[in-house]
Design an enzyme around this catalytic site. Structure first.
Site, short mmCIF file in Angstrom:
data_model
loop_
_atom_site.label_atom_id
_atom_site.label_comp_id
_atom_site.label_asym_id
_atom_site.label_seq_id
_atom_site.Cartn_x
_atom_site.Cartn_y
_atom_site.Cartn_z
N TYR A 152 0.81 -1.22 0.00
CA TYR A 152 0.00 0.00 0.00
C TYR A 152 0.84 1.27 0.00
O TYR A 152 0.30 2.37 -0.02
CB TYR A 152 -0.90 0.03 1.24
N LYS A 219 2.36 -14.05 5.98
CA LYS A 219 2.51 -15.03 4.91
C LYS A 219 4.02 -15.26 4.72
O LYS A 219 4.56 -15.21 3.60
CB LYS A 219 1.83 -14.46 3.65
N ASP A 273 -3.46 -17.57 5.29
CA ASP A 273 -4.56 -18.36 4.71
C ASP A 273 -5.16 -19.30 5.75
O ASP A 273 -6.38 -19.50 5.81
CB ASP A 273 -4.12 -19.13 3.46
N ASP A 297 -6.28 -5.57 5.70
CA ASP A 297 -7.42 -5.07 4.93
C ASP A 297 -8.42 -6.21 4.69
O ASP A 297 -9.63 -6.08 4.92
CB ASP A 297 -6.89 -4.52 3.59
#
Ligand code: NAP
Length: 413
Positions: A152, A219, A273, A297
Site C-alpha cells: 500500500y 505469509k 490463509d 485489509d
C-alpha cells in the site's frame, strides 16, 4: 462550564482530556451527513446523561472531501490536517475517493500525513444482528493492521511504462531476477521500526483490555523477508518490551503443558490463509491480531462480515500523536440525504473514541443502548431486510431510539 479546550499529551504519551473538550469532525461525503448527525445525537446524549453536564464535547467542523473541495479547491486541505494534529483526537464519516484527480485515496493521505500507523478494528457480535456464523457470539477480536507500508506504500509502476522497464532491467541484470516481459511492478516494503511499533501497540491494547493473546498474522512461508520478517520482529518486540507479561505459544507447550500461565498474554503466529479458516472454525481462540497492511485489509472485512457486515463495524486509525475514529464503510452515494442508512459503524467508532478519551462509562452506555435498540427489532433497512418481524426505522429514528434508551437507563438509576 469552563471554556472548551484541546486535548494535550504528556511527554510519556498520557492523554489529558479536559471536561469541556474540542473534538474536530469531518462529516464525510454521500451518506456522511446522515450518519454524522445520528452519531452526534447519540454521543452528545450519552455524555450529557452519564456525566450530568459535567463533561461536554464542543464539535469543530473540519472541511475535507467534497466540502473541502468546494471551499478550498482541495480534497484534503492542509488546514484540515493541521486542525486534527492540533486537537489530537477526531472523528470522520466516509470520504469519496476522487477518481482520476491525481489522489489515490483521501483516507490513505490522512493516514500517511498524520502517521496514523495502526488501523484498529474491534470485531464483536451485537446480539440480534443477522450473521452467517452459527455462533457469532464467540467472536471477540481486535485487528491491528499496519497502515503505512507494505504494497500500500504506493511504490509501483504501470506495465510497459519506462519506469517499470527500468526497474525490470535493474532486477534482471543486477539481481538476476526472473521477470515476465512487460510486467507491472509493485514494491512491498516492511520495516522493523514500523512493525515493532504496530505490534507494541497491539500488545499494549491486549494488556489494557484483558485479551489473552496476540496473534501475528503473516505469509512468511512465501514472502520471507517481508511477511516473515514481520513475524520475527513481532516476537522480538514482545520479548524486548513485554517480556515480563508475555509468553510465546511455543513456550506454553514446551514449559507449561499447553496451559498459559495466569496473567500472561500468549504471543502466537499464524499463516494468513490458515487464519482465515480458523476465524471461521475456532474464532474463540483469537483475541488481538497484529498484521501487515494487505492481510489486515482483507481480514478486517472478512471478520466484519462474520458479525453482520461493515454497517456495524467500528474502526480507528491511531498514531503516537493523533487518533482518527471512522466509519468503516464507504459513502453509499445512492442513499445520500435519504436519512436511510445504518449509522452503527460511526456510532460505535464514536464509542471507541470515548474509550480512548477515558470517558468509558459513556462509551459503554452507547454500546449497551445500541445493542438494546437492535434487540428490540428497531433497525435500519439493511438489517430489517434480513430480520423477520423487525420494524424498519430511518437513520435518525435509530439514533433517537438509542438516546431514549440511554435516558431511560439513567432515569432508572
Ligand atoms: P460503500 O459506500 O461502502 O457502499 C456499498 C454498499 O454497502 C451500499 O450500496 C450498501 O449496500 C452498503 N452500505 C454501505 N454503507 C452502509 C450503511 N451505513 N448502512 C447500510 N448499508 C451500507 O462502497 P462503494 O460503493 O464501493 O464506495 C463508495 C465510495 O466510498 C467510493 O468513493 C469509495 O472510494 C468510498 N469509500 C470510502 C471509505 C472511507 O472513507 N473509509 C471506505 C470505503 C469506500 P446496499 O446497496 O446493498 O444497500
Amino acid at each position: 462550564m469552563n471554556k472548551a479546550e484541546s486535548i494535550t499529551k504528556d511527554p510519556d504519551g498520557k492523554l489529558n482530556v479536559p471536561d469541556h473538550v474540542i473534538i474536530p469532525f469531518i462529516e464525510g461525503d454521500g451518506t456522511g451527513s446522515d450518519i454524522w448527525k445520528a452519531t452526534r445525537t447519540v454521543i452528545d446524549g450519552a455524555v450529557e446523561n452519564v456525566y450530568g453536564g459535567k463533561r461536554r464535547i464542543e464539535w469543530k467542523e473540519v472541511d475535507a472531501g467534497g466540502k473541502g473541495y468546494e471551499k478550498t479547491g482541495q480534497w484534503m486541505p492542509r488546514r484540515a490536517l493541521d486542525t486534527i494534529r492540533q486537537h489530537m483526537v477526531a472523528i470522520k464519516g466516509p470520504l469519496t475517493t476522487p477518481v482520476g484527480k491525481g489522489i489515490r485515496s483521501l483516507n490513505v493521505t490522512l493516514r500517511q500525513e498524520l502517521d496514523l500507523y495502526a488501523c484498529v478494528r474491534p470485531v464483536k457480535y451485537v446480539p440480534g444482528v443477522p450473521s452467517p456464523m452459527k455462533h457469532p457470539e464467540n467472536i471477540n477480536m481486535v485487528i491491528f493492521r499496519e497502515n503505512t507500508e507494505d504494497v500500500y506504500a504506493g511504490i509501483e509502476w504501470q506495465a510497459g511504462s519506462p519506469e517499470a522497464e527500468k526497474v525490470a532491467d535493474f532486477l534482471r541484470s543486477e539481481m538476476h531476477a526472473l521477470l515476465p516481459e512487460g510486467a507491472g511492478i509493485g514494491i512491498k516494503p516492511i520495516s522493523a521500526k514500523n512493525t515493532k511499533r504496530l505490534v507494541a501497540s497491539a500488545i499494549t491494547y491486549a494488556i489494557d483490555n484483558g485479551y489473552p493473546s496476540v496473534t501475528l498474522m503473516h505469509k512468511g512461508n512465501i514472502m520471507k523477508f517481508t511477511e516473515g520478517a514481520f513475524c520475527t520482529w513481532g516476537y522480538e518486540v514482545a520479548k524486548e518490551r513485554f517480556g515480563d507479561i508475555t509468553v510465546t505459544e511455543n513456550d506454553v507447550y514446551r514449559h507449561y503443558n499447553g496451559k498459559p500461565p495466569a496473567g500472561k498474554i500468549v504471543i502466537k503466529d499464524r499463516i494468513a490463509d490458515m487464519l482465515f479458516q480458523q476465524i471461521l472454525l475456532r474464532p474463540e481462540e483469537f483475541g488481538v491480531i497484529a498484521t501487515p497492511n494487505l492481510n489486515g485489509d482483507y481480514i478486517s472485512d472478512a471478520l466484519a462480515a462474520q458479525v453482520g457486515g461493515l454497517g456495524m463495524a467500528p474502526g480507528a486509525n491511531i498514531g503516537d500523536q493523533c487518533a482518527v475514529f471512522e466509519a468503516t464503510h464507504g459513502t453509499a452515494p445512492k442513499y445520500a440525504g435519504l436519512d436511510k442508512v445504518n449509522p452503527s459503524s460511526l456510532i460505535l467508532s464514536g464509542a471507541m473514541m470515548l474509550d480512548y478519551m477515558g470517558w468509558d462509562q459513556a462509551a459503554q452506555r452507547v454500546r449497551q443502548c445500541l445493542a438494546e435498540t437492535v434487540k428490540c427489532g428497531n433497525v435500519t433497512y439493511d438489517l430489517a431486510r434480513q430480520i423477520q418481524g423487525s420494524c424498519e426505522v430511518c437513520c435518525s429514528e435509530f439514533a433517537n431510539a438509542i438516546v431514549e434508551g440511554i435516558c431511560r437507563l439513567e432515569d432508572a438509576r
